[in-house]
Write a protein that holds these residues in place. Structure first.
Motif, PDB file in Angstrom:
ATOM      1  N   GLN A  48      19.824 -59.512 -30.855  1.00 32.18           N
ATOM      2  CA  GLN A  48      20.487 -58.216 -30.770  1.00 32.18           C
ATOM      3  C   GLN A  48      20.525 -57.536 -32.137  1.00 32.18           C
ATOM      4  O   GLN A  48      20.357 -56.326 -32.236  1.00 32.18           O
ATOM      5  N   ALA A  63      17.281 -56.026 -32.608  1.00 35.84           N
ATOM      6  CA  ALA A  63      17.144 -54.846 -31.750  1.00 35.84           C
ATOM      7  C   ALA A  63      17.831 -53.645 -32.383  1.00 35.84           C
ATOM      8  O   ALA A  63      17.351 -52.517 -32.311  1.00 35.84           O
ATOM      9  N   ARG A  70      15.666 -52.356 -35.042  1.00 32.20           N
ATOM     10  CA  ARG A  70      14.559 -51.627 -34.423  1.00 32.20           C
ATOM     11  C   ARG A  70      15.006 -50.236 -33.993  1.00 32.20           C
ATOM     12  O   ARG A  70      14.302 -49.251 -34.167  1.00 32.20           O
ATOM     13  N   ALA A 130      27.955 -65.075 -28.815  1.00 29.39           N
ATOM     14  CA  ALA A 130      28.240 -64.699 -30.201  1.00 29.39           C
ATOM     15  C   ALA A 130      27.737 -63.296 -30.518  1.00 29.39           C
ATOM     16  O   ALA A 130      27.248 -63.015 -31.603  1.00 29.39           O
ATOM     17  N   LEU A 131      27.851 -62.400 -29.542  1.00 33.84           N
ATOM     18  CA  LEU A 131      27.461 -61.009 -29.790  1.00 33.84           C
ATOM     19  C   LEU A 131      28.655 -60.259 -30.372  1.00 33.84           C
ATOM     20  O   LEU A 131      29.801 -60.672 -30.192  1.00 33.84           O
ATOM     21  N   ARG A 138      30.584 -52.934 -29.821  1.00 37.20           N
ATOM     22  CA  ARG A 138      29.458 -52.036 -29.566  1.00 37.20           C
ATOM     23  C   ARG A 138      29.688 -51.239 -28.286  1.00 37.20           C
ATOM     24  O   ARG A 138      30.441 -51.651 -27.413  1.00 37.20           O
ATOM     25  N   PRO A 139      28.996 -50.076 -28.168  1.00 37.01           N
ATOM     26  CA  PRO A 139      29.292 -49.198 -27.033  1.00 37.01           C
ATOM     27  C   PRO A 139      28.932 -49.778 -25.663  1.00 37.01           C
ATOM     28  O   PRO A 139      27.959 -50.505 -25.507  1.00 37.01           O
ATOM     29  N   TYR A 187      25.856 -53.060 -22.039  1.00 39.83           N
ATOM     30  CA  TYR A 187      26.553 -53.267 -23.306  1.00 39.83           C
ATOM     31  C   TYR A 187      25.544 -53.251 -24.444  1.00 39.83           C
ATOM     32  O   TYR A 187      24.599 -54.045 -24.439  1.00 39.83           O
ATOM     33  N   ASP A 188      25.752 -52.346 -25.392  1.00 38.54           N
ATOM     34  CA  ASP A 188      24.908 -52.261 -26.576  1.00 38.54           C
ATOM     35  C   ASP A 188      23.428 -52.247 -26.208  1.00 38.54           C
ATOM     36  O   ASP A 188      22.620 -52.930 -26.819  1.00 38.54           O
ATOM     37  N   LEU A 197      19.920 -50.763 -26.230  1.00 37.26           N
ATOM     38  CA  LEU A 197      19.174 -49.834 -27.087  1.00 37.26           C
ATOM     39  C   LEU A 197      17.701 -49.826 -26.704  1.00 37.26           C
ATOM     40  O   LEU A 197      16.827 -49.840 -27.549  1.00 37.26           O
ATOM     41  N   GLY A 198      17.433 -49.884 -25.421  1.00 38.79           N
ATOM     42  CA  GLY A 198      16.040 -49.935 -24.995  1.00 38.79           C
ATOM     43  C   GLY A 198      15.612 -51.368 -24.721  1.00 38.79           C
ATOM     44  O   GLY A 198      16.391 -52.299 -24.891  1.00 38.79           O
ATOM     45  N   SER A 221      16.941 -55.547 -25.622  1.00 30.45           N
ATOM     46  CA  SER A 221      18.213 -55.439 -26.333  1.00 30.45           C
ATOM     47  C   SER A 221      19.342 -55.396 -25.317  1.00 30.45           C
ATOM     48  O   SER A 221      19.145 -55.037 -24.158  1.00 30.45           O
ATOM     49  N   GLY A 222      20.524 -55.761 -25.767  1.00 29.83           N
ATOM     50  CA  GLY A 222      21.734 -55.565 -24.995  1.00 29.83           C
ATOM     51  C   GLY A 222      21.936 -56.463 -23.790  1.00 29.83           C
ATOM     52  O   GLY A 222      21.154 -57.361 -23.494  1.00 29.83           O
ATOM     53  N   LEU A 246      18.307 -58.187 -23.001  1.00 25.08           N
ATOM     54  CA  LEU A 246      18.262 -59.559 -23.497  1.00 25.08           C
ATOM     55  C   LEU A 246      18.972 -60.485 -22.530  1.00 25.08           C
ATOM     56  O   LEU A 246      18.559 -61.616 -22.307  1.00 25.08           O
ATOM     57  N   LEU A 247      20.070 -59.978 -21.963  1.00 23.13           N
ATOM     58  CA  LEU A 247      20.849 -60.777 -21.037  1.00 23.13           C
ATOM     59  C   LEU A 247      21.105 -59.971 -19.773  1.00 23.13           C
ATOM     60  O   LEU A 247      21.487 -58.800 -19.855  1.00 23.13           O
TER      61      LEU A 247
END
Lengths: 185, 632
Positions: A166, A169, A172, B547-548, B552-553, B567-568, B570-571, B574-575, B598-599
């Motif tokens: 993350q 990301a 990026r 562990a994020l 974040r928005p 959550y977070d 960004l394309g 990610s997130g 990512l998740l």
């Protein structure tokens, strides 16, 4: 032909390969000096650049080192036509090439502008109001950023921890925003 | 005088008795010295326990409290309620090395805390009660608690693990500030030296409160301390200037311009200088550093004269004489040479920053322009007669709702001098929420986007306290209200996201051995989550687990008429994307997979059969192989 050379500018002479130190001259079929764009041939004033040479190089397997060798031996600006399909020019140490679909046009009020417009056509730049140097520098930055984004993406795929992914990301995303700003200009 | 020893009556047994206490003490000392256990160290009863407490993992999680937040989804500020030790542990992995500045205002260990009594005080009280030191009403039977053997140890045991964890959170260029008074300053400095290393202590600021306390047996205390320690002082000084804007620089510049404008045939530059010098000497509220800028040059610049004489190392300095512009002769040179090398001297001359005397005999000085020195190093003295009460009465609170809130201006200065515009500031003894207020004010002044993470205990306000009377049952409620009102006053819209430290989201009795399971109850044991968890609580379970970062928005999207939480995001790659509804169709799964987060998180109860779960996994494997699918 990819480019229509005005009659007065046509040279059309074969350049002997032994004038250069090629590693392996056998893979080059023919080097032809097609034309010369200068004040005497196309009646445009020269500023910094005196003339532009047009060379055609025919070789079965394209090899950039051949072009580099020719560039290093001839001081003038050269537009290369490789196998009648690829155009190459050197600009500020960068090799700019393009597979051309339509004609390359000779545009401009001086030899310098003709050269600049060649480069613009190779890079698909429509805007001719801004200085070429800046435009090329921009393209260079954009390419670097795109490369960086690709690199980060591979890194994301390779890292294991989700939080590390993350964080990458996020990095990026900042680059992507910069990129959007550059492209918007 | 006779040098004969006093006669000892050998028959008197008592006079020949050995002092056993002294002997034992000496023996211990010698044994220690022999075994080389004797060394310089700082320890107290309970240090090992405190060390283990810092290292012990937490079993807690964070629960979202949107109803207690302002702009829960969009805000990147955090307000955490609960034990700050647990909060620090929950932040450990997610914010490791990501916090740029920490300010804390821990209990000073005066034994007089009224509204804000932290956890350690409580346990102490409970201990005391069980040991009979306190009576049933909770009044202290032992009057002088400072004579209590555990007095300092307890405080150290409380603060040690918290500071240790806090250090882990600091970025390499990060710095921590700790408010303290005379009760624990000595111990705090030793403790910070132990945790951060002696070289990394960045100095102690003395806050002159302009009002001596009347209750002291010794000298009357009129100041508090703020101790600073950097994670790594070299990296800190490389990236942070540790400078604040000169308070009156703008005023001085405006006045000098006003006077300079008056210059004409009759009113010369020296008249202007005279008037300006009188004005600056008459201003009482200027600091000494500001008053030194007492001259105007021919361009209207305010400047001060500073000696260019080298303080040391003459062999490395320029010794070249300068040429006096009027007499044309070579000027005198200071004994140890100039402060600079030849090249720098040339540059100064070229920029007209050298002031020559009336002739070449005077050693020239350097000209410091005020416009180029608008910032000053943060000094070790801070004068402020006002407490933070003024800041909170301004936004409509009664003065005594908090005990000893810190002035916003103090923390604002610390923030301005040590953080860049987009950095993260932490306060895990948030109390009245002054740090959050100061972050918002700093942002509104310099257009920054600093974020705050504040944590405070949700401790009950004492009966018949001012806070209780106005209707606040816990401290954190007042803090949040203060942040809300402060934000409103300066038009800050960044909001904050409230999270509560709570026991883990899993049912506590979920881990059962085969013998404990009944066939009848099997169905109840399938869903291992406590049912009262909201969607955001589930999201936070995932964030804690992965562990994020927590600030974040969040965005809520509708796909196929179903609500999904991003959550977070960004394309691609990610997130986190969550779906906690009951109607997970193939189409919806495909749409989520196309986002390539990512998740991807789903709820166990969404799936009727395990075949459905396998199907979802398979879809993700094909469409987005890099996505981790989580079913909770």
């Amino acid at each position: 032909m990819i480019i229509e050379i005005p009659k007065q500018a046509v040279v059309n002479r074969i350049v002997p390969k032994d004038r250069f130190n090629f590693d392996d001259a056998t893979k080059i079929e023919r080097i032809r000096w097609l034309g010369k764009l200068g004040p005497t041939t196309i009646n445009l004033p020269a500023k910094k650049i005196q003339e532009i040479e047009i060379f055609s190089v025919d070789m079965i397997d394209f090899d950039l080192s051949v072009i580099k060798e020719i560039v290093s031996k001839i001081p003038q600006e050269i537009l290369f036509i490789i196998n009648d399909e690829i155009l190459i020019m050197y600009y500020q140490g960068y090799c700019i090439s393009k597979r051309v679909e339509n004609h390359l046009q000779i545009k401009g009020l001086s030899i310098d502008e003709v050269r600049d417009n060649f480069i613009r056509q190779l890079l698909d730049l429509k805007d001719i109001s801004k200085p070429l140097k800046q435009q090329v520098a921009n393209i260079k930055i954009i390419n670097e950023l795109e490369f960086e984004i690709d690199r980060i993406n591979t890194q994301i795929k390779r890292s294991i921890q989700t939080n590390k992914k993350q964080a990458l990301a996020r990095e990026r995303y900042t680059i992507e925003q910069n990129l959007a700003k550059l492209r918007g200009e | 005088m006779s040098d004969r020893p006093e006669k000892i009556n050998l028959s008197d047994v008592h006079s020949r008795q050995v002092d056993t206490d002294l002997l034992n003490e000496l023996r211990d000392l010698f044994v220690k010295a022999e075994e080389q256990k004797e060394r310089y160290d700082f320890t107290w009863n309970g240090k090992a326990k405190a060390y283990f407490e810092a290292a012990a993992p937490t079993t807690k999680t964070l629960r979202a409290q949107p109803e207690e937040s302002v702009n829960f989804e969009g805000s990147e500020n955090l307000f955490i309620t609960g034990d700050n030790l647990e909060a620090l542990k929950l932040l450990q992995e997610s914010y490791l090395g990501k916090i740029d500045m920490i300010y804390i205002d821990p209990p000073y260990n005066t034994g007089k805390d009224f509204v804000y009594q932290d956890n350690f005080k409580k346990t102490k009280k409970e201990n005391d009660l069980s040991e009979g030191i306190l009576d049933e009403e909770g009044d202290r039977l032992v009057k002088n608690e400072k004579s209590n053997g555990r007095y300092h140890s307890d405080w150290l045991t409380m603060i040690y693990p918290r500071l240790k964890l806090a250090r882990n959170l600091l970025s390499d260029s990060g710095i921590i500030f700790v408010s303290i008074d005379e009760n624990e300053i000595a111990n705090l400095e030793l403790l910070l030296t132990e945790i951060f290393g002696e070289n990394n202590l960045a100095g102690t600021i003395v806050w002159d409160k302009r009002n001596p306390k009347g209750d002291s047996k010794g000298v009357s205390m009129q100041h508090e301390y703020i101790v600073a320690a950097a994670k790594n002082i070299n990296i800190f000084s490389e990236f942070k200037e540790f400078k604040r804007p000169k308070k009156n620089a703008e005023i001085i510049l405006n006045k000098s311009k006003e006077i300079f404008k008056k210059i004409n045939d009759k009113f010369t530059l020296s008249d202007a200088n005279e008037e300006y010098r009188k004005w600056i000497n008459s201003k009482k509220d200027l600091s000494g550093g500001e008053k030194a800028y007492s001259k105007l040059d021919e361009k209207g610049n305010v400047y001060r004269e500073v000696s260019m004489a080298a303080p040391d190392k003459p062999e490395k300095r320029s010794h070249r004489p300068l040429t006096h512009p009027l007499t044309g002769k070579q000027t005198s040179v200071p004994a140890k040479g100039w402060r600079y090398i030849d090249k720098t001297m040339d540059k100064l001359l070229q920029q007209d920053l050298v002031i020559f005397g009336s002739d070449e005999k005077t050693i020239p000085n350097q000209k410091y322009l005020l416009v180029e020195n608008m910032m000053e190093k943060l000094p070790s003295l801070y004068y402020n007669g006002a407490s933070g009460s003024g800041d909170i009465t301004k936004i409509g609170f009664k003065q005594n709702i908090f005990d000893n809130p810190k002035p916003v201006d103090l923390i604002r200065q610390l923030i301005v001098s040590t953080t860049k515009k987009n950095e993260v500031i932490l306060d895990f003894f948030a109390g009245s929420g002054t740090t959050a207020d100061a972050v918002m004010q700093t942002n509104s002044e310099d257009g920054g986007n600093r974020k705050f993470i504040v944590a405070t205990l949700d401790e009950e306000t004492p009966e018949n306290s001012e806070a209780r009377k106005v209707g606040y049952s816990t401290i954190d409620q007042i803090s949040r209200e203060r942040i809300r009102r402060a934000a409103e006053k300066i038009g800050d819209t960044s909001g904050f996201r409230t999270l509560k430290v709570d026991s883990t989201g899993l049912k506590e009795d979920v881990f059962k051995t085969a013998g404990e399971l009944d066939q009848v109850d099997l169905l109840q044991d399938i869903d291992n989550h406590s049912d009262n968890r909201s969607d955001y609580d589930l999201l936070y379970d995932v964030l804690v687990d992965g562990a994020l970062e927590y600030n974040r928005p969040i965005t809520i999207d509708t796909m196929n008429d179903e609500q999904i939480i991003k959550y977070d995001y960004l394309g691609e790659l990610s997130g986190v994307v969550c779906y906690f509804g009951e109607n997970l169709t193939d189409e919806l799964t495909r749409q989520i997979a196309i986002l390539k987060p990512l998740l991807a998180v789903f709820k166990e109860s969404t799936f009727d059969k395990s075949a459905q779960k396998v199907n979802v996994m398979e879809q993700f494997r094909i469409i987005s192989p890099d996505t981790k699918v989580k079913v909770i």
